[in-house]
Scaffold this active site. Structure first.
Site, PDB file in Angstrom:
ATOM      1  N   ARG A 155      31.494  13.979  56.373  1.00 45.74           N
ATOM      2  CA  ARG A 155      32.341  14.341  55.232  1.00 45.74           C
ATOM      3  C   ARG A 155      31.698  14.006  53.895  1.00 45.74           C
ATOM      4  O   ARG A 155      32.154  14.465  52.851  1.00 45.74           O
ATOM      5  CB  ARG A 155      33.695  13.641  55.338  1.00 45.74           C
ATOM      6  CG  ARG A 155      34.544  14.132  56.473  1.00 45.74           C
ATOM      7  CD  ARG A 155      35.892  13.481  56.421  1.00 45.74           C
ATOM      8  NE  ARG A 155      36.683  13.940  55.304  1.00 45.74           N
ATOM      9  CZ  ARG A 155      37.578  14.916  55.362  1.00 45.74           C
ATOM     10  NH1 ARG A 155      37.807  15.525  56.487  1.00 45.74           N
ATOM     11  NH2 ARG A 155      38.254  15.278  54.301  1.00 45.74           N
ATOM     12  N   GLU A 162      20.993  26.437  53.525  1.00 47.99           N
ATOM     13  CA  GLU A 162      21.696  25.155  53.480  1.00 47.99           C
ATOM     14  C   GLU A 162      21.040  24.064  54.314  1.00 47.99           C
ATOM     15  O   GLU A 162      21.166  22.896  53.975  1.00 47.99           O
ATOM     16  CB  GLU A 162      23.182  25.307  53.832  1.00 47.99           C
ATOM     17  CG  GLU A 162      23.527  25.543  55.269  1.00 47.99           C
ATOM     18  CD  GLU A 162      25.042  25.514  55.525  1.00 47.99           C
ATOM     19  OE1 GLU A 162      25.513  26.354  56.290  1.00 47.99           O
ATOM     20  OE2 GLU A 162      25.731  24.655  54.972  1.00 47.99           O
ATOM     21  N   GLU A 164      25.497  35.662  56.121  1.00 48.48           N
ATOM     22  CA  GLU A 164      25.636  34.401  56.834  1.00 48.48           C
ATOM     23  C   GLU A 164      24.263  33.842  57.232  1.00 48.48           C
ATOM     24  O   GLU A 164      24.021  32.638  57.144  1.00 48.48           O
ATOM     25  CB  GLU A 164      26.542  34.606  58.063  1.00 48.48           C
ATOM     26  CG  GLU A 164      26.723  33.400  58.943  1.00 48.48           C
ATOM     27  CD  GLU A 164      27.268  32.150  58.251  1.00 48.48           C
ATOM     28  OE1 GLU A 164      27.677  32.224  57.077  1.00 48.48           O
ATOM     29  OE2 GLU A 164      27.253  31.081  58.885  1.00 48.48           O
ATOM     30  N   LYS A 223      31.072  18.251  54.774  1.00 47.35           N
ATOM     31  CA  LYS A 223      31.683  19.203  55.689  1.00 47.35           C
ATOM     32  C   LYS A 223      32.944  19.839  55.130  1.00 47.35           C
ATOM     33  O   LYS A 223      33.204  21.016  55.293  1.00 47.35           O
ATOM     34  CB  LYS A 223      31.985  18.469  56.999  1.00 47.35           C
ATOM     35  CG  LYS A 223      32.565  19.344  58.087  1.00 47.35           C
ATOM     36  CD  LYS A 223      31.522  20.287  58.625  1.00 47.35           C
ATOM     37  CE  LYS A 223      32.048  21.244  59.665  1.00 47.35           C
ATOM     38  NZ  LYS A 223      31.136  22.371  59.856  1.00 47.35           N
ATOM     39  N   LYS A 227      22.975  30.137  56.095  1.00 46.63           N
ATOM     40  CA  LYS A 227      22.584  29.141  57.105  1.00 46.63           C
ATOM     41  C   LYS A 227      21.189  28.625  56.806  1.00 46.63           C
ATOM     42  O   LYS A 227      20.939  27.433  56.814  1.00 46.63           O
ATOM     43  CB  LYS A 227      22.618  29.804  58.464  1.00 46.63           C
ATOM     44  CG  LYS A 227      23.332  29.346  59.641  1.00 46.63           C
ATOM     45  CD  LYS A 227      24.571  28.623  59.750  1.00 46.63           C
ATOM     46  CE  LYS A 227      25.378  28.228  58.583  1.00 46.63           C
ATOM     47  NZ  LYS A 227      26.807  28.420  58.715  1.00 46.63           N
TER      48      LYS A 227
HETATM   49  C1  F6R Z   1      28.468  26.614  55.754  1.00 45.79           C
HETATM   50  C2  F6R Z   1      29.788  26.031  55.758  1.00 45.79           C
HETATM   51  C3  F6R Z   1      30.659  26.259  54.585  1.00 45.79           C
HETATM   52  C4  F6R Z   1      32.123  26.400  55.011  1.00 45.79           C
HETATM   53  C5  F6R Z   1      33.026  26.454  53.774  1.00 45.79           C
HETATM   54  C6  F6R Z   1      34.484  26.658  54.143  1.00 45.79           C
HETATM   55  O1  F6R Z   1      27.786  26.386  56.947  1.00 45.79           O
HETATM   56  O2  F6R Z   1      30.164  25.351  56.678  1.00 45.79           O
HETATM   57  O3  F6R Z   1      30.252  27.348  53.843  1.00 45.79           O
HETATM   58  O4  F6R Z   1      32.264  27.555  55.768  1.00 45.79           O
HETATM   59  O5  F6R Z   1      32.893  25.263  53.061  1.00 45.79           O
HETATM   60  O6  F6R Z   1      34.975  25.618  54.912  1.00 45.79           O
HETATM   61  P1  F6R Z   1      36.301  25.772  55.748  1.00 45.79           P
HETATM   62  O7  F6R Z   1      36.077  26.819  56.771  1.00 45.79           O
HETATM   63  O8  F6R Z   1      36.558  24.423  56.337  1.00 45.79           O
HETATM   64  O9  F6R Z   1      37.375  26.191  54.767  1.00 45.79           O
END
Ligand code: F6R
Length: 605
Positions: free
Chosen positions: A27, A485, A478, A600, A482
């Protein structure tokens, strides 16, 4: 974005906090700290910049018994990454940890004359001093007055120096879950820290005060009345949050995708058709809407882009996709015939939540595709379709993306059926094609070594482009996210036909291009675009279906995915793109699961 944990009970608080922080580290991982009640009442803070491992080193010689404490992993918002800015913060009799942003911290600094007192640059320390000045021996009364003063979002865990053994907590927007277990009482920003001790937990209600003692967890509203939040149960265990022999969570989660897809799809199939009766989603939601907005961030938004590319041509209703942080400022057209589909793995992304609230206020029905049970978006949405991916720990989303897609494909199919755009037979064939992607994904996972080899030339270059048309373009977005990042290679996705309107100027033998061409009706056009970049010297990785007829000299590397129906190629393609990013990060020796600057769950705007 930060990880929060608090524990009071018979076991060693220090040990539980440090273990919990390791679980929560995804997190936020700029700095970490704990505060433990020692020697009867003294609250001792240990904190440091860097990862939880650094904090563990600092604590390794601490022998003092402690049974109550709070811990925090930080993702910096206010103030740089320094020890002073790390949590917990102490102010007089108050020691606290905070996740969120206190927007009016400037005014509070002035109002409470804090300029000379502050040792950090954080809004959280300001909050600690404000609470201390409101505290007169009654924690609940002080917290009530405290939150009246605050603007912004927060999850706080608080120790009062004269209340050893007690932890108080309150939240607005930022998530907190709590549980009373045989091992004591525990509170955290995320279930992963709770599951080693219990499967039963409560989501801390917003604007309610939680009091943890070694014997119970009690919750009070701001008028002091005790409330009884619902007790929920998680359906996954500690194993799901461990690496289980894989070197990284990301690789483990890539491998988990076929199973996660089965868990998401199969319970929703009845007589060969998608059926959302158990999810409580009536067909009227799909029948009555005259337009669809899809709103999400990052990877979830990319899943939305794929859904849009399929949905609009099939349903013949306007479908838009918005980045959640922009949605509010677009002044979107919303009425009671609008269906807003919200996509979020965590169910806590603040921009996505704010967008959903706006859509609801304007009269739209909301349907959330969410992975985390009981999360704020899931609770506030009119309807929820849970994806069953289990916990996703790697910061880069993999299995959450594929199950979001699976859930969206089911929605598309049901919607097309109830709107008369697909017959029963066509819908059943659609579901069959969807299930066929599972062995196709397994096949691509088995070929990971081949992908590792192919990635080598990529990692020597600073840039990469992903190109594709229509659905393939949505997948490219996407792929680029990926790669950038976790490998820090600058990567961009372009609609292949758009390249020659500017971007092709950047193509040279220094720039690898990953070209995706899986859609038969535009295959020839995509291949022409591949020729254009090849002619400019690019190192080309071409991804097509097995049966596609492409000149073998066209690309430097040609990856074939199994021959699934064109509408469904995203699933095996996703595996390829995830593995490209994974191996690029690995070969560069980077931290795959916790890339720099990221966290995350994005719970600040
Ligand atoms: C990239 C990634 C982020 C999430 C975004 C939304 O690998 O994980 O781009 O997809 O921060 O997060 P959620 O789905 O939790 O709303």
């Amino acid at each position: 974005m930060c990880g929060i944990i608090g524990y009071t009970g018979p076991l060693s608080a220090r040990k539980i906090l440090l273990e919990g922080l390791s679980q929560l580290e995804y997190r936020g991982y700029d700095s970490a700290g704990i505060a433990c009640v020692e020697d009867g009442a003294a609250v001792r803070v240990t904190k440091t910049t860097g990862k939880v491992a650094e904090l563990k080193k600092l604590c390794q010689n601490d022998r003092e018994e402690t049974h109550c404490g709070i811990g925090h992993t930080r993702w910096a918002t206010h103030g740089g990454v320094t020890r002073e800015n790390a949590h917990p913060h102490q102010a007089g009799r108050v020691t606290l940890i905070h996740n969120g942003i206190i927007e009016n911290y400037h005014q509070l600094t002035k109002e409470y004359h804090l300029e000379g007192k502050l040792v950090s640059q954080t809004d959280s320390e300001v909050a600690a001093w404000v609470l201390d000045s409101l505290y007169d021996g009654d924690p609940k009364a002080a917290i009530r007055r405290f939150v009246e003063k605050l603007e912004g979002s927060y999850g706080f865990c608080i120790l009062f120096a004269d209340r050893p053994g007690e932890i108080y907590a309150i939240r607005r927007v930022s998530p907190l879950v709590a549980a009373y277990t045989r091992a004591g009482s525990i509170i955290a920003s995320d279930l992963t820290a709770l599951i080693p001790y219990t499967k039963k937990y409560m989501v801390v209600p917003e604007d309610q005060i939680v009091k943890l003692t070694p014997y119970q967890v009690r919750v009070f509203d701001l008028d002091g009345r005790e409330t009884q939040p619902e007790i929920l149960e998680v359906n996954w265990d500690t194993d799901a949050a461990m690496k289980n022999g894989f070197p990284h969570f990301m690789l483990k989660e890539i491998h988990e995708q076929p199973e996660a897809l089965k868990n998401t799809i199969l319970p929703r199939i009845s007589k060969g058709m998608p059926d959302f009766s158990d999810d409580g989603i009536p067909d009227e939601v799909f029948k009555q809407c005259s337009q669809v907005h899809i709103v999400a961030c990052g990877t979830a938004m990319h899943a939305g882009m794929v859904a849009r590319a399929l949905m609009e041509p099939l349903l013949r209703v306007p479908v838009s996709v918005s980045i959640a942080s922009e949605f509010r400022y677009e002044d979107p057209l919303i009425d009671e015939k609008t269906l807003t589909i919200i996509i979020s793995q965590s169910g806590e992304t603040i921009d996505t939540l704010a967008a959903m609230r706006l859509a609801k206020e304007a009269g739209s029905k909301t349907l959330a595709v969410v992975n985390v049970k009981g999360s704020t978006i899931a609770r506030e949405s009119d309807f929820v379709l849970y994806t069953h991916a289990g916990p996703e720990i790697a910061v880069a989303s993999t299995k959450a993306y594929s199950v979001q897609l699976a859930a969206l494909y089911l929605i598309i199919c049901r919607m097309a059926y109830v709107r008369g755009k697909m017959s029963g037979e066509e819908s059943a064939a659609f579901v069959k094609d969807l299930l066929d992607v599972i062995p196709a994904m397994e096949a691509m996972i088995r070929r990971k070594e081949e992908i590792r080899q192919m990635v080598r030339p990529l990692v020597e270059k600073p840039d990469a482009f992903f190109i594709g048309r229509n659905l393939d373009y949505a997948f490219s977005l996407e792929g680029a996210l990926k790669l950038k990042e976790i490998s820090y290679i600058h990567a961009d996705a372009y609609a292949a036909g758009e390249l020659k309107h500017g971007t092709i100027a950047l193509i040279s033998d220094e720039v690898p291009v990953i070209a995706i061409a899986t859609q038969e009706r535009i295959f020839a056009k995509s291949i022409s675009n591949v020729r254009e970049v090849k002619a400019r010297g690019a190192y080309v990785i071409l991804i097509t279906k097995e049966s596609a007829q492409a000149d073998e000299n066209l690309a430097d590397v040609h990856i074939h995915i199994p021959d699934v129906h064109d509408r469904f190629t995203v699933f095996p393609i996703a595996v390829v793109l995830q593995l490209i990013a994974y191996y690029a990060s690995l070969l560069k020796g980077l931290d795959v699961d916790q890339p720099r600057n990221l966290a995350k769950s994005v719970t600040v705007e």
